[in-house]
Design a protein around this motif. Structure first.
Motif, short mmCIF file in Angstrom:
data_model
loop_
_atom_site.label_atom_id
_atom_site.label_comp_id
_atom_site.label_asym_id
_atom_site.label_seq_id
_atom_site.Cartn_x
_atom_site.Cartn_y
_atom_site.Cartn_z
N THR A 165 -2.16 -3.85 9.09
CA THR A 165 -1.00 -4.30 9.87
C THR A 165 0.30 -3.84 9.21
O THR A 165 1.21 -3.35 9.87
CB THR A 165 -1.02 -5.83 10.02
OG1 THR A 165 -2.28 -6.21 10.59
CG2 THR A 165 0.10 -6.33 10.93
N GLY A 166 0.35 -3.95 7.88
CA GLY A 166 1.52 -3.51 7.13
C GLY A 166 1.78 -2.01 7.28
O GLY A 166 2.92 -1.55 7.21
N LEU A 167 0.70 -1.26 7.50
CA LEU A 167 0.82 0.20 7.70
C LEU A 167 1.09 0.55 9.16
O LEU A 167 1.14 1.73 9.53
CB LEU A 167 -0.46 0.90 7.24
CG LEU A 167 -0.78 0.85 5.75
CD1 LEU A 167 -2.21 1.30 5.47
CD2 LEU A 167 0.21 1.68 4.95
N GLY A 168 1.22 -0.49 10.02
CA GLY A 168 1.48 -0.24 11.44
C GLY A 168 0.26 0.21 12.21
O GLY A 168 0.35 0.86 13.26
N ILE A 169 -0.93 -0.15 11.70
CA ILE A 169 -2.19 0.24 12.35
C ILE A 169 -2.76 -0.96 13.09
O ILE A 169 -2.84 -2.06 12.53
CB ILE A 169 -3.19 0.75 11.29
CG1 ILE A 169 -2.65 2.01 10.60
CG2 ILE A 169 -4.56 1.02 11.91
CD1 ILE A 169 -3.41 2.41 9.34
N SER A 170 -3.16 -0.77 14.35
CA SER A 170 -3.73 -1.89 15.13
C SER A 170 -5.24 -1.91 15.03
O SER A 170 -5.89 -0.87 15.01
CB SER A 170 -3.41 -1.79 16.63
OG SER A 170 -2.21 -1.17 16.86
N LEU A 171 -5.78 -3.13 15.04
CA LEU A 171 -7.22 -3.38 15.11
C LEU A 171 -7.45 -4.38 16.23
O LEU A 171 -6.61 -5.26 16.44
CB LEU A 171 -7.71 -4.01 13.80
CG LEU A 171 -8.01 -3.07 12.64
CD1 LEU A 171 -7.87 -3.82 11.32
CD2 LEU A 171 -9.43 -2.54 12.78
N PRO A 172 -8.57 -4.28 16.97
CA PRO A 172 -8.83 -5.31 18.00
C PRO A 172 -8.92 -6.69 17.37
O PRO A 172 -9.33 -6.82 16.22
CB PRO A 172 -10.19 -4.89 18.58
CG PRO A 172 -10.42 -3.50 18.12
CD PRO A 172 -9.64 -3.30 16.86
N ASP A 173 -8.53 -7.72 18.14
CA ASP A 173 -8.60 -9.10 17.63
C ASP A 173 -10.04 -9.53 17.39
O ASP A 173 -10.32 -10.33 16.52
CB ASP A 173 -7.96 -10.07 18.64
CG ASP A 173 -6.46 -9.83 18.75
OD1 ASP A 173 -5.87 -9.35 17.75
OD2 ASP A 173 -5.89 -10.11 19.82
N ARG A 174 -10.94 -9.01 18.22
CA ARG A 174 -12.35 -9.37 18.03
C ARG A 174 -13.18 -8.11 18.24
O ARG A 174 -12.76 -7.18 18.91
CB ARG A 174 -12.78 -10.47 19.00
CG ARG A 174 -12.48 -10.12 20.44
CD ARG A 174 -12.86 -11.24 21.41
NE ARG A 174 -12.59 -10.82 22.77
CZ ARG A 174 -13.39 -10.02 23.48
NH1 ARG A 174 -14.49 -9.55 22.96
NH2 ARG A 174 -13.07 -9.67 24.72
N MET A 175 -14.40 -8.14 17.69
CA MET A 175 -15.30 -7.01 17.84
C MET A 175 -15.66 -6.83 19.31
O MET A 175 -16.03 -7.80 19.98
CB MET A 175 -16.61 -7.28 17.08
CG MET A 175 -16.55 -6.90 15.61
SD MET A 175 -16.37 -5.12 15.34
CE MET A 175 -17.98 -4.53 15.88
N GLN A 176 -15.54 -5.61 19.79
CA GLN A 176 -16.01 -5.35 21.15
C GLN A 176 -17.53 -5.29 21.12
O GLN A 176 -18.11 -4.85 20.14
CB GLN A 176 -15.50 -3.99 21.60
CG GLN A 176 -14.44 -4.07 22.66
CD GLN A 176 -14.02 -2.68 23.10
OE1 GLN A 176 -13.25 -2.03 22.42
NE2 GLN A 176 -14.57 -2.22 24.19
#
Length: 327
Positions: free
Chosen positions: A260-271
């Motif tokens: 997040t600090g690097l400005g990279i998004s991850l899904p909130d939950r595993m698809q």
């Protein structure tokens, strides 16, 4: 042996454990209920969830394990021919060639001569593929399709990096990333897969056994599709640009706060990939057109399912392993 009309051969496990628990034996033939189809299976695909289920989901915390109890027939991916229809099914006729990922994320029972499935989990088998090739498609193809085409806003140009690019999901992801709008595709795999992946349209190939992907592709990826995951997944963060997105296929530790600090998004939950005959029909059209293709690493006869699981556990597959049920 009993009445042959009411039985079939299948691979079943009576206790959880290693590949040796898979036994080829005579079992009752299933009967399709309302809305279901009975498929005579010609080939069944092998997927990582089959291996997890065979061990009793040993790697999952006890409270989260699916409540499956032996005796069990594993297998969600099949290709075959419609043998009978349950009440209310109008979409299919006996004799239709079909393929599907059955009842996932539930229990599929595809390592067998016959299987029942909800009618809407099936799609017409691509005419361009034989049953063995078609059985290699559903879970891996749907995972890549649902993650990249269904869920993602179309990529407006940009670069997609696929980690584990030669495997089941990976080899579909490199092809579908292009169809989703990626301008460049980087494939990460071991060196022996370079020619294979370039044949699938990869622009840049990274042999992770020689150079870490994060070094070879530093700040290169707008999208990272990671089919490897695991405790070291965060080592890929330097390859993702600020504003980029990570799509994890398996659980991995991506050091979320650092990402997040690097400005990279991850899904909130595993698809989680889901059975869907409509999505599979879209994939079938792409396979029939030759816009994407499937690769089968190896084929084992159904009675040799244990050997196929041993091979699967060694990893480093190119594409998929398939059980041939009906020659």
């Amino acid at each position: 042996m009993g009445n042959h009309a009411a039985t079939m051969r299948a691979v079943r496990l009576h206790a959880f454990g290693g590949p040796e628990v898979l036994v080829y034996e005579e079992v009752p033939r299933p009967v399709p209920g309302p809305g279901e189809v009975l498929v005579r299976v010609h080939a069944a695909g092998i997927n990582p969830p089959d291996l997890y289920a065979r061990t009793g989901f040993a790697r999952i915390p006890a409270g989260l394990r699916p409540p499956w109890t032996p005796p069990l027939v594993l297998g969600s991916d099949v290709s075959g021919v419609v043998a009978a229809l349950g009440d209310g099914v109008t979409a299919w006729q006996p004799g239709d060639e079909v393929f599907g990922m059955i009842r996932f994320p539930g229990q599929g029972s595809g390592y067998a001569e016959y299987v029942t499935t909800p009618a809407d989990h099936l799609a017409a088998k691509p005419a361009a593929l034989d049953h063995v090739e078609a059985a290699a498609v559903p879970m891996a193809g749907l995972t890549a399709y649902q993650f990249l085409i269904r869920e993602l806003r179309p990529l407006s140009g940009g670069t997609a990096l696929v980690n584990g690019a030669a495997g089941g999901v990976g080899h579909f992801a490199v092809q579908l990333a292009r169809l989703a709008g990626a301008e460049r595709v980087i494939g990460v795999a071991s060196g022996r897969h370079e020619e294979f992946l370039r044949g699938l349209g990869v622009d840049q190939f990274v042999d992770y056994t020689r150079t870490p992907a994060a070094e070879a592709a530093r700040d290169a990826a707008d999208l990272l599709v990671d089919t490897v995951g695991g405790p070291d997944a965060h080592r890929l963060l330097p390859a993702v640009r600020r504003g980029g997105l990570i799509l994890p296929v398996y659980l991995g530790d991506y050091h979320r706060e650092r990402a997040t600090g690097l400005g990279i998004s991850l899904p909130d939950r595993m698809q989680q990939v889901r059975s869907d005959g409509g999505d599979l029909g879209e994939l079938a059209a792409l396979l029939d057109d030759g816009r994407i293709r499937v690769h089968v690493d190896g084929v084992h006869p159904l009675p040799e399912a244990a050997a196929a699981h041993r091979r699967a556990e060694q990893g480093h597959l190119r594409g998929k392993l398939v059980l041939q049920v009906h020659p």
